[in-house]
Design an enzyme around this catalytic site. Structure first.
Site, PDB file in Angstrom:
ATOM      1  N   HIS A 151      62.890  82.547  97.702  1.00 44.95           N
ATOM      2  CA  HIS A 151      62.585  83.849  98.295  1.00 44.95           C
ATOM      3  C   HIS A 151      61.627  83.721  99.475  1.00 44.95           C
ATOM      4  O   HIS A 151      60.970  82.696  99.636  1.00 44.95           O
ATOM      5  CB  HIS A 151      61.969  84.745  97.221  1.00 44.95           C
ATOM      6  CG  HIS A 151      62.828  84.839  95.996  1.00 44.95           C
ATOM      7  ND1 HIS A 151      63.762  85.822  95.826  1.00 44.95           N
ATOM      8  CD2 HIS A 151      62.939  84.024  94.920  1.00 44.95           C
ATOM      9  CE1 HIS A 151      64.391  85.640  94.667  1.00 44.95           C
ATOM     10  NE2 HIS A 151      63.906  84.548  94.107  1.00 44.95           N
ATOM     11  N   ARG A 158      69.808  86.782  92.856  1.00 45.97           N
ATOM     12  CA  ARG A 158      70.198  86.521  94.233  1.00 45.97           C
ATOM     13  C   ARG A 158      70.146  85.030  94.613  1.00 45.97           C
ATOM     14  O   ARG A 158      70.894  84.593  95.467  1.00 45.97           O
ATOM     15  CB  ARG A 158      69.394  87.394  95.214  1.00 45.97           C
ATOM     16  CG  ARG A 158      67.882  87.367  95.084  1.00 45.97           C
ATOM     17  CD  ARG A 158      67.332  88.571  95.864  1.00 45.97           C
ATOM     18  NE  ARG A 158      65.891  88.643  96.005  1.00 45.97           N
ATOM     19  CZ  ARG A 158      65.045  89.105  95.087  1.00 45.97           C
ATOM     20  NH1 ARG A 158      65.506  89.471  93.898  1.00 45.97           N
ATOM     21  NH2 ARG A 158      63.753  89.187  95.334  1.00 45.97           N
ATOM     22  N   ARG A 174      66.455  80.607 102.049  1.00 49.38           N
ATOM     23  CA  ARG A 174      66.323  81.850 101.297  1.00 49.38           C
ATOM     24  C   ARG A 174      67.683  82.155 100.695  1.00 49.38           C
ATOM     25  O   ARG A 174      68.699  81.624 101.139  1.00 49.38           O
ATOM     26  CB  ARG A 174      65.895  82.999 102.213  1.00 49.38           C
ATOM     27  CG  ARG A 174      64.451  82.904 102.640  1.00 49.38           C
ATOM     28  CD  ARG A 174      64.096  84.050 103.562  1.00 49.38           C
ATOM     29  NE  ARG A 174      64.128  85.345 102.893  1.00 49.38           N
ATOM     30  CZ  ARG A 174      63.944  86.510 103.516  1.00 49.38           C
ATOM     31  NH1 ARG A 174      63.736  86.539 104.828  1.00 49.38           N
ATOM     32  NH2 ARG A 174      63.979  87.651 102.858  1.00 49.38           N
ATOM     33  N   HIS A 175      67.714  83.016  99.706  1.00 47.90           N
ATOM     34  CA  HIS A 175      68.999  83.476  99.164  1.00 47.90           C
ATOM     35  C   HIS A 175      69.734  84.258 100.251  1.00 47.90           C
ATOM     36  O   HIS A 175      69.125  84.690 101.245  1.00 47.90           O
ATOM     37  CB  HIS A 175      68.757  84.382  97.947  1.00 47.90           C
ATOM     38  CG  HIS A 175      67.774  85.466  98.229  1.00 47.90           C
ATOM     39  ND1 HIS A 175      68.112  86.583  98.946  1.00 47.90           N
ATOM     40  CD2 HIS A 175      66.467  85.570  97.943  1.00 47.90           C
ATOM     41  CE1 HIS A 175      67.049  87.350  99.084  1.00 47.90           C
ATOM     42  NE2 HIS A 175      66.029  86.751  98.484  1.00 47.90           N
ATOM     43  N   ASN A 217      67.606  93.891 100.136  1.00 52.70           N
ATOM     44  CA  ASN A 217      67.262  93.576 101.533  1.00 52.70           C
ATOM     45  C   ASN A 217      67.898  94.607 102.457  1.00 52.70           C
ATOM     46  O   ASN A 217      67.265  95.100 103.392  1.00 52.70           O
ATOM     47  CB  ASN A 217      67.764  92.175 101.955  1.00 52.70           C
ATOM     48  CG  ASN A 217      67.042  91.026 101.270  1.00 52.70           C
ATOM     49  OD1 ASN A 217      67.610  89.952 101.082  1.00 52.70           O
ATOM     50  ND2 ASN A 217      65.794  91.239 100.895  1.00 52.70           N
ATOM     51  N   GLU A 265      60.261  85.354  93.146  1.00 55.24           N
ATOM     52  CA  GLU A 265      59.550  85.960  94.283  1.00 55.24           C
ATOM     53  C   GLU A 265      58.169  86.481  93.882  1.00 55.24           C
ATOM     54  O   GLU A 265      57.934  86.812  92.707  1.00 55.24           O
ATOM     55  CB  GLU A 265      60.419  87.103  94.862  1.00 55.24           C
ATOM     56  CG  GLU A 265      59.859  87.825  96.092  1.00 55.24           C
ATOM     57  CD  GLU A 265      59.473  86.910  97.265  1.00 55.24           C
ATOM     58  OE1 GLU A 265      58.763  85.922  97.057  1.00 55.24           O
ATOM     59  OE2 GLU A 265      59.882  87.223  98.411  1.00 55.24           O
TER      60      GLU A 265
HETATM   61  O1  LIG Z   1      55.015  89.154 101.624  1.00 60.78           O
HETATM   62  P1  LIG Z   1      56.088  89.922 102.343  1.00 60.78           P
HETATM   63  O2  LIG Z   1      56.096  89.720 103.812  1.00 60.78           O
HETATM   64  O3  LIG Z   1      56.044  91.355 101.953  1.00 60.78           O
HETATM   65  O4  LIG Z   1      57.452  89.241 101.871  1.00 60.78           O
HETATM   66  C1  LIG Z   1      57.806  89.195 100.502  1.00 60.78           C
HETATM   67  C2  LIG Z   1      58.971  90.135 100.276  1.00 60.78           C
HETATM   68  O5  LIG Z   1      60.140  89.528 100.755  1.00 60.78           O
HETATM   69  C3  LIG Z   1      61.280  90.017 100.021  1.00 60.78           C
HETATM   70  C4  LIG Z   1      62.232  90.695 100.963  1.00 60.78           C
HETATM   71  O6  LIG Z   1      61.646  91.728 101.684  1.00 60.78           O
HETATM   72  O7  LIG Z   1      61.758  88.907  99.329  1.00 60.78           O
HETATM   73  P2  LIG Z   1      63.267  88.365  98.992  1.00 60.78           P
HETATM   74  O8  LIG Z   1      63.422  87.219  99.921  1.00 60.78           O
HETATM   75  O9  LIG Z   1      63.292  87.942  97.573  1.00 60.78           O
HETATM   76  O10 LIG Z   1      64.240  89.439  99.225  1.00 60.78           O
HETATM   77  C5  LIG Z   1      60.666  90.969  98.979  1.00 60.78           C
HETATM   78  O11 LIG Z   1      61.352  91.000  97.764  1.00 60.78           O
HETATM   79  C6  LIG Z   1      59.270  90.433  98.840  1.00 60.78           C
HETATM   80  O12 LIG Z   1      58.354  91.316  98.260  1.00 60.78           O
END
Ligand SMILES: O=P(O)(O)OC[C@H]1O[C@@](CO)(OP(=O)(O)O)[C@@H](O)[C@@H]1O
Length: 456
Positions: free
Chosen positions: A391, A306, A254-255, A261, A326
């Site tokens: 992501h 990111r 992941r980033h 976050n 993402e």
């Molecule tokens: O499907 P879920 O569990 O919500 O995970 C996806 C989410 O993870 C996140 C972080 O909470 O991704 P990211 O790694 O890009 O920061 C959100 O941007 C994204 O909506």
């Protein structure tokens, strides 16, 4: 309107802001193809140690990932119920008892497969056996045709000694035929078995021009295709064309922790936090530790800041993919889970109930993401030495493909920040190693059923 109305998937409908809870109808296979009537038996053909079982297993895994029900019928497994640990002599065609038992095993496997199809359990079966003579292939084809099942023969021809040796090595250590036996004796016996097959082996040729087939020559090197009939077949063929079975690994990260976050917001295009920045600086070391100092990788990122910021110190060629962005959270983009629960309580609950199929209002579902990731998977199958910086949701989908994780579980997997994952596909499974950078980060993981409110 259901985006898969009439069973036809329309890509332009993907972002329609209905937020409707879409569960694909049983008539579609999740990739939007109405293929209820198409049933295909993929018939493997080839000498032992040509990677047939690996190819079979990969095809089934790929189809499952695309929500297409598929199953392997391995004739060896049926044969083992009578003859658990045969010697090479068993496979000598001058041995009538061996011949009889092998034929009976093939019949039992085909019979079970036909039953499986007739019970409506799936669309694609893989008959994993040597099917090394024209007579045997004709028999399979006629048996299937009588049941209205299409046949797609997949011959793996291989004269690359290194590949064969690798397969023999793998077999002598993992094959149930040689459990508890001395590995060297097992390898010798296995070579003898191959020679017995070579005596009668017939490659697919002009006499079989009416058959639908794919010949894979030194998997990934040359492909010959004949009489491909329909979309589903061509889909399998396209996947096979992209395969190679050379040993390799794939790295995933992941980033680094982002500012979003930190504040618990989802989506967006935020910069890295200070700790995320530290991870970006630490990543080259971590990668060298896992891949070796001299290994040259290619880095794939999304188009979001990111991932680019995380990859920027890696001394490798970089490629940006929109398909790696993402999961689009639509109207919820930029909100925290607690805010979503507050503003869209029904959606919040529906997502928990079926996270894989839930599509955000104006956004995407995990199912949508899998469809857009298909080209990435194809390209990954063709390549070697790839590191993907992406992501949480995207990484879950890619990981699920390699590790065969079912849809009910894949969107709920914990994929921590600041961790490098190395996946090494093997003949029957994929090995995994995780390397953590010693840099703290928030957890973005939310458990199924837990309220988000108290997290703020
Ligand atoms: O499907 P879920 O569990 O919500 O995970 C996806 C989410 O993870 C996140 C972080 O909470 O991704 P990211 O790694 O890009 O920061 C959100 O941007 C994204 O909506």
């Amino acid at each position: 309107m259901a985006p898969e109305a009439n069973g036809v998937y329309k890509p332009e409908m993907r972002r329609v802001p209905t937020g409707e809870f879409v569960k694909p109808s049983r008539k579609t296979n999740g990739v939007g193809v109405q293929s209820e009537d198409t049933r295909i038996c993929v018939v493997m053909v080839g000498l032992p140690a040509r990677g047939k079982s690996l190819i079979a297993q990969k095809v089934v895994r790929y189809l499952h990932w695309l929500s297409i029900e598929a199953k392997t019928f391995n004739v060896g497994q049926y044969r083992r119920s009578d003859t658990p640990t045969p010697t090479a002599e068993f496979f000598d065609t001058n041995n009538p008892e061996g011949e009889r038992l092998r034929r009976a095993a093939a019949e039992a496997a085909v019979q079970d497969m036909c039953k499986w199809f007739s019970e409506g359990k799936g669309l694609i079966a893989v008959l994993d056996a040597t099917n090394s003579t024209k007579t045997r292939r004709r028999w399979v084809q006629e048996r299937c045709a009588a049941e209205n099942i299409e046949t797609l023969f997949v011959e793996s021809k291989c004269d690359d000694e290194e590949l064969i040796m690798n397969n023999i090595l793998e077999v002598k250590t993992t094959s149930p035929d040689y459990v508890g036996q001395d590995p060297e004796l097992a390898a010798q016996d296995f070579r003898k078995r191959i020679r017995n097959y070579e005596k009668v082996y017939e490659t697919i040729d002009e006499d079989e021009a009416d058959l639908t087939y794919v010949k894979l020559i030194n998997v990934g090197h040359q492909v010959v295709i004949n009489q491909i009939q329909d979309y589903l077949q061509s889909r399998v063929v396209y996947f096979l064309m992209n395969l190679h079975i050379k040993p390799r690994s794939i790295w995933l990260s992941r980033h680094g922790e982002s500012k979003y976050n930190l504040s618990g917001k989802i989506g967006g295009d935020a910069d890295l936090s200070d700790r995320g920045e530290a991870y970006a600086r630490a990543l080259p070391r971590l990668v060298a530790q896992s891949a070796g100092e001299n290994r040259k990788l290619t880095v794939w990122t999304s188009t979001l800041k990111r991932t680019n910021q995380t990859a920027r110190f890696l001394p490798f060629e970089k490629l940006e993919w929109k398909a790696l962005d993402e999961l689009d959270s639509g109207v919820c983009d930029g909100l925290t889970y607690a805010e979503i629960e507050e503003r869209y309580p029904d959606d919040f609950r529906q997502r928990d109930e079926d996270k894989y199929n839930y599509r955000y209002l104006g956004g995407e579902s995990y199912r949508d993401v899998v469809i857009r990731l298909e080209p990435i998977i194809m390209e990954l199958e063709r390549s070697e030495n790839i590191l993907i910086v992406t992501h949480q949701a995207i990484l879950r989908c890619i990981y699920a493909y390699f590790m065969n994780v079912p849809q009910e579980r894949s969107p709920w997997m914990e994929v921590p920040l600041h961790t490098l994952i190395k996946l090494t596909p093997k003949a029957y499974s994929t090995n995994e190693e995780r390397l953590r950078a010693d840099i703290p980060a928030v957890s973005t993981f939310r458990e199924k059923g837990s309220s988000a409110r108290h997290h703020g």
